[in-house]
Design an enzyme around this catalytic site. Sequence first.
Site, short mmCIF file in Angstrom:
data_model
loop_
_atom_site.label_atom_id
_atom_site.label_comp_id
_atom_site.label_asym_id
_atom_site.label_seq_id
_atom_site.Cartn_x
_atom_site.Cartn_y
_atom_site.Cartn_z
N ASP A 111 0.86 -1.19 0.00
CA ASP A 111 0.00 0.00 0.00
C ASP A 111 0.88 1.23 0.00
OD1 ASP A 111 -2.06 -1.74 2.30
OD2 ASP A 111 -2.49 -1.33 0.20
N ASP A 129 -7.21 -1.25 -4.48
CA ASP A 129 -8.27 -0.88 -3.53
C ASP A 129 -9.15 0.21 -4.12
OD1 ASP A 129 -5.90 -1.09 -0.84
OD2 ASP A 129 -7.21 -2.61 -1.65
C1 LIG Z 1 -11.09 -2.04 -0.80
C2 LIG Z 1 -11.34 -3.40 -0.21
C3 LIG Z 1 -10.12 -3.89 0.52
C4 LIG Z 1 -9.36 -4.93 -0.33
O1 LIG Z 1 -10.24 -6.04 -0.61
C5 LIG Z 1 -9.78 -7.05 -1.41
O2 LIG Z 1 -8.66 -7.15 -1.81
C6 LIG Z 1 -10.85 -8.06 -1.77
C7 LIG Z 1 -10.86 -8.37 -3.25
C8 LIG Z 1 -10.65 -9.34 -1.04
C9 LIG Z 1 -10.88 -9.23 0.46
C10 LIG Z 1 -10.25 -10.41 1.12
C11 LIG Z 1 -12.35 -9.21 0.75
C12 LIG Z 1 -12.80 -7.82 1.13
C13 LIG Z 1 -12.98 -7.71 2.62
C14 LIG Z 1 -13.95 -6.59 2.92
C15 LIG Z 1 -13.27 -5.38 3.31
O3 LIG Z 1 -12.06 -5.32 3.41
C16 LIG Z 1 -14.14 -4.21 3.57
C17 LIG Z 1 -13.83 -3.13 2.59
C18 LIG Z 1 -14.72 -1.96 2.75
C19 LIG Z 1 -14.34 -0.91 1.78
C20 LIG Z 1 -15.58 -0.30 1.13
C21 LIG Z 1 -15.82 -0.84 -0.23
C22 LIG Z 1 -13.54 0.15 2.47
C23 LIG Z 1 -12.32 0.62 1.93
C24 LIG Z 1 -11.12 0.55 2.70
C25 LIG Z 1 -9.90 0.82 2.17
C26 LIG Z 1 -9.71 1.14 0.72
O4 LIG Z 1 -9.76 2.55 0.54
C27 LIG Z 1 -9.65 2.94 -0.81
C28 LIG Z 1 -8.71 0.72 3.00
C29 LIG Z 1 -7.76 -0.30 2.43
C30 LIG Z 1 -6.51 -0.44 3.27
O5 LIG Z 1 -6.84 -0.96 4.56
C31 LIG Z 1 -5.48 -1.37 2.61
O6 LIG Z 1 -4.38 -1.57 3.49
C32 LIG Z 1 -6.10 -2.70 2.25
C33 LIG Z 1 -5.13 -3.61 1.50
O7 LIG Z 1 -4.62 -2.91 0.35
C34 LIG Z 1 -5.82 -4.90 1.08
N1 LIG Z 1 -7.03 -4.62 0.33
C35 LIG Z 1 -8.16 -5.37 0.47
O8 LIG Z 1 -8.24 -6.35 1.21
#
Ligand SMILES: CCC[C@@H]1OC(=O)[C@@H](C)C[C@H](C)CCCCC(=O)CCC[C@@H](CC)/C=C/C=C(\COC)CC[C@@H](O)[C@@H](O)C[C@H](O)CNC1=O
Length: 156
Positions: A111, A129
């Site tokens: 990230d 993300d």
């Molecule tokens: C965006 C989904 C997160 C992404 O899901 C993915 O990969 C998917 C395809 C697979 C996951 C195993 C399943 C989703 C879990 C649900 C979840 O997580 C709730 C999400 C809510 C969302 C509203 C839709 C908020 C948003 C937050 C953030 C993003 O803001 C732009 C903060 C990102 C930072 O914490 C960063 O460190 C995260 C890191 O990059 C890993 N990323 C993931 O796990």
Amino acid sequence: MYYYLLALFIILLDQATKWIIVSYMNIGDRITVIENFLYITSHRNRGAAWGILQGQMWFFYIVTVIVVVMLVIYIQRLQSNQRLFGLALSLMLGGAIGNFIDRIFRKEVVDFIDTYIFTYDFPIFNIADSALVVGVGIILILTLFEGKLDKEKKDE
Ligand SMILES: CCC[C@@H]1OC(=O)[C@@H](C)C[C@H](C)CCCCC(=O)CCC[C@@H](CC)/C=C/C=C(\COC)CC[C@@H](O)[C@@H](O)C[C@H](O)CNC1=O
């Protein structure tokens, strides 16, 4: 077909930016883009949003595969008048695969987009993300909008 090309573009952009961060920055390094608003901070996350479920890689693999399969099924079923819906699905497909590649090869997600929304230091995220959140946002708007349209039709 174009939807997969867009997803591929998102994946390449996501992986290219992550490669640059990994190659040219040490973890914790910070570059100021806009003082008090936007920074590039090299960060790693072994969890999902807000660092939940740290290290639960098998959970992430299973959920991501399910998400990707669902997205491909919906893309295959798209009608010609559902271009915006297709765009949202492509963004989500690219985002999900982008983070999936990190989870498989790095066992953590890179990230670097570090924003301060007012005084709140929002979790550091990446291109994948952003694509996921924009895709989810478009689908929410389409769903709400269609709901409103159907209601209007019924009221007629
Ligand atoms: C965006 C989904 C997160 C992404 O899901 C993915 O990969 C998917 C395809 C697979 C996951 C195993 C399943 C989703 C879990 C649900 C979840 O997580 C709730 C999400 C809510 C969302 C509203 C839709 C908020 C948003 C937050 C953030 C993003 O803001 C732009 C903060 C990102 C930072 O914490 C960063 O460190 C995260 C890191 O990059 C890993 N990323 C993931 O796990």
